[in-house]
Design a protein around this motif. Structure first.
Motif, PDB file in Angstrom:
ATOM      1  N   PHE A  30       0.821  -1.214   0.000  1.00  0.00           N
ATOM      2  CA  PHE A  30       0.000   0.000   0.000  1.00  0.00           C
ATOM      3  C   PHE A  30       0.853   1.261   0.000  1.00  0.00           C
ATOM      4  O   PHE A  30       0.493   2.275  -0.575  1.00  0.00           O
ATOM      5  N   LEU A  31       1.979   1.177   0.659  1.00  0.00           N
ATOM      6  CA  LEU A  31       2.789   2.371   0.857  1.00  0.00           C
ATOM      7  C   LEU A  31       4.246   1.950   0.682  1.00  0.00           C
ATOM      8  O   LEU A  31       4.852   1.425   1.601  1.00  0.00           O
ATOM      9  N   PRO A  32       4.781   2.084  -0.528  1.00  0.00           N
ATOM     10  CA  PRO A  32       6.108   1.509  -0.788  1.00  0.00           C
ATOM     11  C   PRO A  32       7.162   2.000   0.195  1.00  0.00           C
ATOM     12  O   PRO A  32       7.314   3.204   0.397  1.00  0.00           O
ATOM     13  N   VAL A  33       7.828   1.065   0.839  1.00  0.00           N
ATOM     14  CA  VAL A  33       8.918   1.428   1.752  1.00  0.00           C
ATOM     15  C   VAL A  33      10.245   0.864   1.276  1.00  0.00           C
ATOM     16  O   VAL A  33      11.284   1.500   1.388  1.00  0.00           O
ATOM     17  N   LYS A  34      10.187  -0.338   0.698  1.00  0.00           N
ATOM     18  CA  LYS A  34      11.429  -0.993   0.286  1.00  0.00           C
ATOM     19  C   LYS A  34      12.044  -0.211  -0.864  1.00  0.00           C
ATOM     20  O   LYS A  34      11.415   0.018  -1.890  1.00  0.00           O
ATOM     21  N   GLY A  35      13.270   0.233  -0.685  1.00  0.00           N
ATOM     22  CA  GLY A  35      13.940   0.994  -1.728  1.00  0.00           C
ATOM     23  C   GLY A  35      13.680   2.482  -1.637  1.00  0.00           C
ATOM     24  O   GLY A  35      14.396   3.273  -2.236  1.00  0.00           O
ATOM     25  N   VAL A  36      12.655   2.891  -0.898  1.00  0.00           N
ATOM     26  CA  VAL A  36      12.374   4.320  -0.754  1.00  0.00           C
ATOM     27  C   VAL A  36      13.064   4.849   0.498  1.00  0.00           C
ATOM     28  O   VAL A  36      13.894   5.749   0.451  1.00  0.00           O
ATOM     29  N   HIS A  48       2.204 -12.094 -10.212  1.00  0.00           N
ATOM     30  CA  HIS A  48       2.462 -12.791  -8.939  1.00  0.00           C
ATOM     31  C   HIS A  48       1.313 -12.624  -7.968  1.00  0.00           C
ATOM     32  O   HIS A  48       1.495 -12.629  -6.761  1.00  0.00           O
ATOM     33  N   ILE A  49       0.118 -12.457  -8.515  1.00  0.00           N
ATOM     34  CA  ILE A  49      -1.031 -12.145  -7.657  1.00  0.00           C
ATOM     35  C   ILE A  49      -1.256 -13.228  -6.611  1.00  0.00           C
ATOM     36  O   ILE A  49      -1.500 -12.934  -5.452  1.00  0.00           O
ATOM     37  N   TYR A  50      -1.082 -14.510  -7.009  1.00  0.00           N
ATOM     38  CA  TYR A  50      -1.393 -15.584  -6.058  1.00  0.00           C
ATOM     39  C   TYR A  50      -0.338 -15.667  -4.967  1.00  0.00           C
ATOM     40  O   TYR A  50      -0.668 -15.853  -3.794  1.00  0.00           O
ATOM     41  N   GLN A  51       0.922 -15.533  -5.377  1.00  0.00           N
ATOM     42  CA  GLN A  51       1.980 -15.574  -4.370  1.00  0.00           C
ATOM     43  C   GLN A  51       1.776 -14.449  -3.349  1.00  0.00           C
ATOM     44  O   GLN A  51       1.845 -14.658  -2.139  1.00  0.00           O
ATOM     45  N   ALA A  52       1.489 -13.250  -3.877  1.00  0.00           N
ATOM     46  CA  ALA A  52       1.246 -12.112  -2.985  1.00  0.00           C
ATOM     47  C   ALA A  52       0.022 -12.383  -2.132  1.00  0.00           C
ATOM     48  O   ALA A  52       0.005 -12.077  -0.934  1.00  0.00           O
ATOM     49  N   GLY A  53      -0.981 -12.999  -2.747  1.00  0.00           N
ATOM     50  CA  GLY A  53      -2.202 -13.303  -2.001  1.00  0.00           C
ATOM     51  C   GLY A  53      -1.913 -14.238  -0.846  1.00  0.00           C
ATOM     52  O   GLY A  53      -2.369 -14.014   0.278  1.00  0.00           O
ATOM     53  N   ILE A  54      -1.128 -15.277  -1.116  1.00  0.00           N
ATOM     54  CA  ILE A  54      -0.807 -16.231  -0.047  1.00  0.00           C
ATOM     55  C   ILE A  54      -0.043 -15.525   1.065  1.00  0.00           C
ATOM     56  O   ILE A  54      -0.326 -15.719   2.255  1.00  0.00           O
ATOM     57  N   ALA A  55       0.898 -14.653   0.674  1.00  0.00           N
ATOM     58  CA  ALA A  55       1.682 -13.928   1.683  1.00  0.00           C
ATOM     59  C   ALA A  55       0.769 -13.069   2.543  1.00  0.00           C
ATOM     60  O   ALA A  55       0.835 -13.102   3.781  1.00  0.00           O
ATOM     61  N   ALA A  56      -0.108 -12.319   1.886  1.00  0.00           N
ATOM     62  CA  ALA A  56      -0.983 -11.412   2.643  1.00  0.00           C
ATOM     63  C   ALA A  56      -1.932 -12.216   3.524  1.00  0.00           C
ATOM     64  O   ALA A  56      -2.177 -11.865   4.687  1.00  0.00           O
ATOM     65  N   TYR A  57      -2.448 -13.306   2.973  1.00  0.00           N
ATOM     66  CA  TYR A  57      -3.390 -14.140   3.716  1.00  0.00           C
ATOM     67  C   TYR A  57      -2.701 -14.726   4.949  1.00  0.00           C
ATOM     68  O   TYR A  57      -3.278 -14.786   6.038  1.00  0.00           O
ATOM     69  N   SER A  58      -1.431 -15.130   4.775  1.00  0.00           N
ATOM     70  CA  SER A  58      -0.697 -15.660   5.924  1.00  0.00           C
ATOM     71  C   SER A  58      -0.484 -14.569   6.959  1.00  0.00           C
ATOM     72  O   SER A  58      -0.572 -14.820   8.158  1.00  0.00           O
ATOM     73  N   PHE A  59      -0.209 -13.350   6.475  1.00  0.00           N
ATOM     74  CA  PHE A  59      -0.013 -12.242   7.406  1.00  0.00           C
ATOM     75  C   PHE A  59      -1.240 -12.081   8.291  1.00  0.00           C
ATOM     76  O   PHE A  59      -1.136 -11.948   9.512  1.00  0.00           O
ATOM     77  N   VAL A  60      -2.426 -12.128   7.659  1.00  0.00           N
ATOM     78  CA  VAL A  60      -3.667 -11.995   8.433  1.00  0.00           C
ATOM     79  C   VAL A  60      -3.731 -13.094   9.498  1.00  0.00           C
ATOM     80  O   VAL A  60      -4.023 -12.829  10.666  1.00  0.00           O
TER      81      VAL A  60
END
Lengths: 500, 539
Positions: B347-353, B515-527
């Motif tokens: 949502f708010l790019p931090v990596k590299g910024v 990479h929508i699914y990979q990102a989805g799995i990551a976000a879902y795991s975060f939840v």
């Protein structure tokens, strides 16, 4: 313990089997792929004549039909595997399909175990039945030897033993015709079960077709006819479509040119005979013998006289006779099961060109009476399974065979009634540890004699297989009625048994 | 078999040939402690010393844990151990990370490369960028114990398959025999499996019924198997050391626990996720509760001397090692991970910024401040004399669990594999919270899906997880789902993962978001992880 669910264990085991998908496959994998291709793409008449691949169809017709049915499933996975000229084809879908087909067919074995338990235990408390089911599941369904042969080496034995158990259970439940039907089907699936046909024949004939009327045996014509009709009908259904090719099928089914022993010697009397011949040749330097070539084919003895198929038949028959007479004399359920074990065992020890896998014919029915003879069963189980070990020799699979079989040994030991071994028995069993090293490390140390470790394994296993055979035979003949139900168990040991 | 260490040669010549320079050289050499050890190394073979240390540590542990190890001969342990070994070996037949993928390969090649480096180069060059050691090609980035471990295993490889550890020429070495030996090397260094086997016999809640199921669930827990035997790493060493350390601590062997934990940290710096709990526990039992300063002193000195023993050989080059171990340059997270920073980055790019150093500092501050509430509660409950042993043990494990999740979510440079650190306490807590922990382990396994999918071992993940769930079902874990709503939530959570995985496997992603699914799995795991964190904090 009670929470353990029968089909849950079966399901978990199936997943374990599927996890073996990346492991080694023997040429039997290609054999079965080729049969899928033959039955799918060629007309019926050519099935037993086709020889593009060296792995020609050499199972009876029902198995060919079975492959034909499977081939429709195969077409959905990967059509290329169904091409006869596509030799050694092994796409990932082909592997998945073939391995899955074995795993799914194994469910027949699980069903067979269930039915046999129902037939054996009959009407007792449900908790008892549940325990017995789990015990037999461990002893039969999780058999380490069966596991590595079917799911690593690749064959459909689990499915066939399932049908065998179903047929035994039907016969024990006195549903004779159904049992006979199943057994004749089994014979038409794989002719190795001819070994145990004498026991079935004697029992069915004596039990179903003979009535003792005031001490005079009389033949029940009606029953004899219905039994005969069933068997003939099954054979007709199997061989009928091939009526013009029967001699060709027979020549495929019984290839007498294949030698006294298989490439690797099964631990039977001929392995010992060969060893003696080798030893004598080594001392006398009489000539080159060809028995250690490691190839399937006729071989010549150097010193001892040649053994012809006819000799082995006569020997086998002579040694089978007592058990058959016992069945005819006393057609009891336990004599029937013992007869199956004994005929299988006799033909294993004296038969012509016996495969090492045939020891499962002994071990699997033996599980049904294992609680009567725990020590004999356990020792036979270990040496029988060990004699299968040389089938797998690639590094990953050496670990697999060790792990799977040790798991099965430990589980079997923990569920069998307490066994007290005498010192020489312990010593013999401990001998398997160095034997395992000899078998697997030996070829690296002595590359000149690759066959030597295998001979040692055969002969070492033969000792106990033969001794157990003799003792078991003696017990069966002398004891009137072996107390053989599986339910006699102390509560403490039941508690120790867990999932799997 | 003696392995020739090339660089040793000239030093030995110097020491043997008497010359005027000799004294000078020797003085200069002695000046650097590391080089002194190198001299010793040239005389006595470094390996012998290492073997000696390993044998010493093992024998101490074995003696201390003798009664526990006897437990392993229980039928339950043998059977579960064999099942665990079978599963591990089955997963080992699947592809490893970077199998047949030149030029960079994967973690498998990294481990092989470390054997090559440690075996052929003198110790002082292990963590240094030199002409012989290109750190850009899988340079060592784990603490010294990993390096020693690689060295020991490398010696076995040098004896049987010398071409696989030859300097430079062996890059990207692959063969089926090599795979077998590499997989075997993981299995022989697996300290975790025996720990999981005996743990539930040593530390258990009072009212226990049967014991087989937590053992079985422990050995079939998929994340350990998949990362070590599928992806290829040696987490089983550091996690195993941690598990033995936990057992030692909870059975009042505090010094031994401290040594084992220090070793774990020295094998993988990620074990520091657990450090806060260990510190709080030791501090509050020894100092606050018993006011036993002598034991405190003893524990402190043992930790320091263990550390010293590990780091001494590097002498003044420790700084290099530390720079390698804590890489600020490598970013706040790797690939797609279910951490707070990854989700924030969407949502708010931090990596590299934001500059990496600032980010690292922020990470540290956030994680530590997140630790404080549970740490205070933990210290209080440990220090209180009323707390029973059992609730003490539970509090310890729960604290370990929440701390590792906090670090996973908020710390710097997190891999998806770091979730193993949280899975360890989860597995050990199985007997107290069966349902929750089975759920957590399942979630953790599914969160590894994208990683294994890359390597083509995703089938192994699905199958091992199925076995785990079947075992849990056999154990009657799911009977604990009392209300329908709980059951529904559980099913939805697992179903969500299955949907994402199904999508990844069968539905091609939209071209704009590959990479929508990979990102989805990551976000879902975060939840999920956040939910578990909150749940255990509230509890």
């Amino acid at each position: 313990m009670t929470s353990i669910n029968y089909w849950g264990v079966v399901a978990a085991t199936s997943v374990f089997k599927l996890l073996l998908i990346n492991s080694y496959r023997s040429t039997d994998f290609e054999v079965h792929r080729n049969w899928l291709a033959i039955t799918h793409s060629l007309p019926l008449e050519k099935w037993y004549h086709e020889e593009t691949s060296e792995w020609t169809l050499d199972y009876p017709p029902f198995f060919a039909y079975f492959e034909w049915i499977l081939s429709f499933g195969a077409a959905a996975f990967d059509k290329n595997m169904l091409d006869v000229s596509n030799l050694n084809y092994n796409s990932s879908m082909t592997i998945l399909f073939q391995k899955l087909s074995v795993i799914v067919c194994d469910l027949v074995l699980a069903a067979g175990v269930l039915n046999v338990v129902k037939a054996l235990v009959g009407k007792t408390k449900s908790a008892d039945i549940h325990e017995t089911k789990l015990r037999l599941l461990v002893l039969i369904f999780l058999n380490g030897g069966l596991f590595i042969i079917d799911h690593i080496h690749f064959q459909y034995n689990g499915f066939l033993y399932g049908i065998l158990l179903l047929s035994i259970s039907k016969i024990l439940e006195e549903k004779i015709i159904e049992g006979a039907l199943l057994f004749s089907m089994l014979l038409n699936l794989k002719h190795i079960y001819l070994y145990i046909a004498p026991a079935f024949g004697c029992y069915l004939f004596r039990k179903y077709c003979i009535i003792i009327d005031r001490r005079i045996p009389q033949i029940n014509i009606k029953n004899l006819l219905s039994l005969g009709f069933t068997v003939v009908a099954v054979f007709a259904a199997s061989f009928g479509p091939f009526y013009r090719h029967i001699p060709q099928i027979i020549s495929r089914l019984f290839p007498f040119k294949r030698g006294l022993c298989h490439a690797y010697w099964a631990p039977n009397i001929w392995a010992l005979y060969n060893t003696v011949d080798l030893g004598a040749n080594f001392v006398l330097k009489k000539g080159r013998s060809s028995i250690t070539s490691g190839l399937v084919g006729e071989s010549l003895m150097a010193v001892l006289p040649q053994v012809q198929p006819f000799h082995t038949f006569v020997l086998t028959l002579i040694f089978m006779l007592p058990s058959m007479i016992k069945i005819l004399w006393q057609p009891s359920r336990s004599n029937f099961v013992n007869g199956i074990i004994l005929t299988a065992w006799t033909s294993f020890i004296f038969g012509y060109h016996v495969h090492e896998k045939a020891i499962l014919n002994v071990v699997i029915p033996f599980a049904l009476v294992s609680f009567a003879e725990p020590k004999l069963f356990f020792i036979t189980l270990i040496s029988g399974t060990f004699s299968i070990f040389p089938l797998l020799f690639t590094p990953f699979e050496v670990i697999f065979k060790l792990l799977f079989c040790s798991l099965h040994f430990v589980l079997s030991y923990s569920i069998l009634p307490a066994i007290k071994f005498r010192w020489f028995e312990k010593l013999y069993l401990l001998g398997f540890v160095p034997l395992f090293l000899i078998e697997n490390v030996g070829p690296y140390i002595l590359p000149k004699y690759p066959f030597l470790p295998l001979i040692v394994v055969s002969d070492y296993c033969f000792i106990s297989i033969f001794v157990c055979y003799v003792i078991f035979y003696w017990n069966c003949l002398t004891k009137d009625e072996i107390h053989w139900t599986i339910t006699s168990k102390s509560a403490k040991e039941v508690k120790r048994k867990k999932k799997y | 078999m003696r392995i020739h260490i090339p660089n040793m040669h000239d030093i030995r010549l110097i020491t043997i040939v008497p010359s005027e320079n000799f004294v000078n050289i020797k003085c200069r050499e002695i000046f650097f402690l590391g080089d002194l050890l190198e001299l010793v190394e040239a005389k006595f073979e470094f390996g012998i010393g290492l073997y000696f240390v390993v044998v010493l540590i093992t024998s101490v542990v074995v003696l201390e844990f003798c009664p526990l190890i006897c437990e392993m001969f229980e039928v339950i342990c043998i059977v579960c151990g064999l099942i665990g070994l079978i599963l591990r070996w089955q997963v080992a037949t699947f592809p490893y990370s970077g199998e047949g993928l030149p030029p960079k390969f994967g973690d498998y090649e990294a481990q092989r490369h470390w054997m090559e480096v440690t075996l052929n180069l003198p110790l002082r060059e292990w963590y240094l960028h030199t002409s012989r050691n290109d750190l850009n090609y899988w340079g060592l980035d784990y603490p010294p114990l990993t390096a020693y471990h690689s060295y020991l295993i490398g010696r076995i490889f040098a004896a049987f398959l010398p071409e696989s550890v030859a300097l430079k020429t062996s890059r990207g070495f692959e063969s089926s025999m090599h795979k077998f030996m590499m997989r075997g090397s993981v299995m022989i260094s697996d300290l975790l499996l025996p720990a999981l086997l005996v743990f539930h016999f040593v530390i258990k809640p009072k009212k226990r019924t049967t014991t087989w199921w937590p053992v079985l669930l422990g050995v079939t827990a998929p994340p350990f198997i998949l990362i070590d035997y599928g992806h290829f790493q040696y987490n089983c060493v550091s996690l195993g050391l941690t598990a033995w350390a936990i057992m030692a601590l909870l059975t009042e062997k505090i010094t031994l626990g401290a040594i084992l934990f220090t070793l774990a940290v020295n094998h993988k710096q990620m074990s520091l996720y657990h450090a806060a709990t260990f510190f709080c526990y030791m501090f509050s039992t020894v100092i606050i509760k018993r006011a036993d300063f002598f034991t405190g002193f003893r524990v402190g000195t043992t930790i320091l001397s263990t550390l010293g023993l590990m780091w001494l050989p590097f002498g003044d080059r420790c700084v290099n090692v530390i720079n390698r171990i804590f890489p600020i340059k490598r970013g706040v997270f790797e690939d797609k991970v279910g951490t707070f920073w990854y989700v924030l980055d969407r949502f708010l790019p931090v990596k590299g910024v934001v500059p990496d150093a600032t980010l690292a500092r922020t990470c540290a501050i956030v994680s530590v401040s997140m630790l404080i509430p549970s740490a205070i509660q933990f210290v209080v409950s440990v220090s209180s004399k009323k707390t029973s042993t059992e609730s003490l043990q539970r509090a310890f494990l729960v604290n370990l669990f929440t701390n590792s999740i906090i670090f996973f979510l908020f710390s710097y440079h997190v891999h998806e594999k770091s979730i193993l650190l949280a899975v360890l306490p989860a597995v050990l807590l199985l007997e107290w919270y069966p349902l929750e922990m089975v759920w957590f382990v399942t979630v953790a396994s599914f969160s590894l899906f994208p990683l294994l999918y890359q390597e083509g071992s995703h089938l192994a993940l699905l199958l091992v997880t199925t076995i785990f769930l079947l075992a849990a079902q056999q154990a009657g874990v799911f009977k604990q789902i009392k209300s329908k709503i709980h059951g529904l939530v559980f099913l939805c959570s697992i179903g969500g993962y299955l949907a994402l995985i199904g999508g990844l496997l069968y539905v091609p992603p939209p071209p704009k978001l590959p990479h929508i699914y990979q990102a989805g799995i990551a976000a879902y795991s975060f939840v999920h992880y956040t939910a578990f964190l909150i749940y255990f904090h509230v509890k």
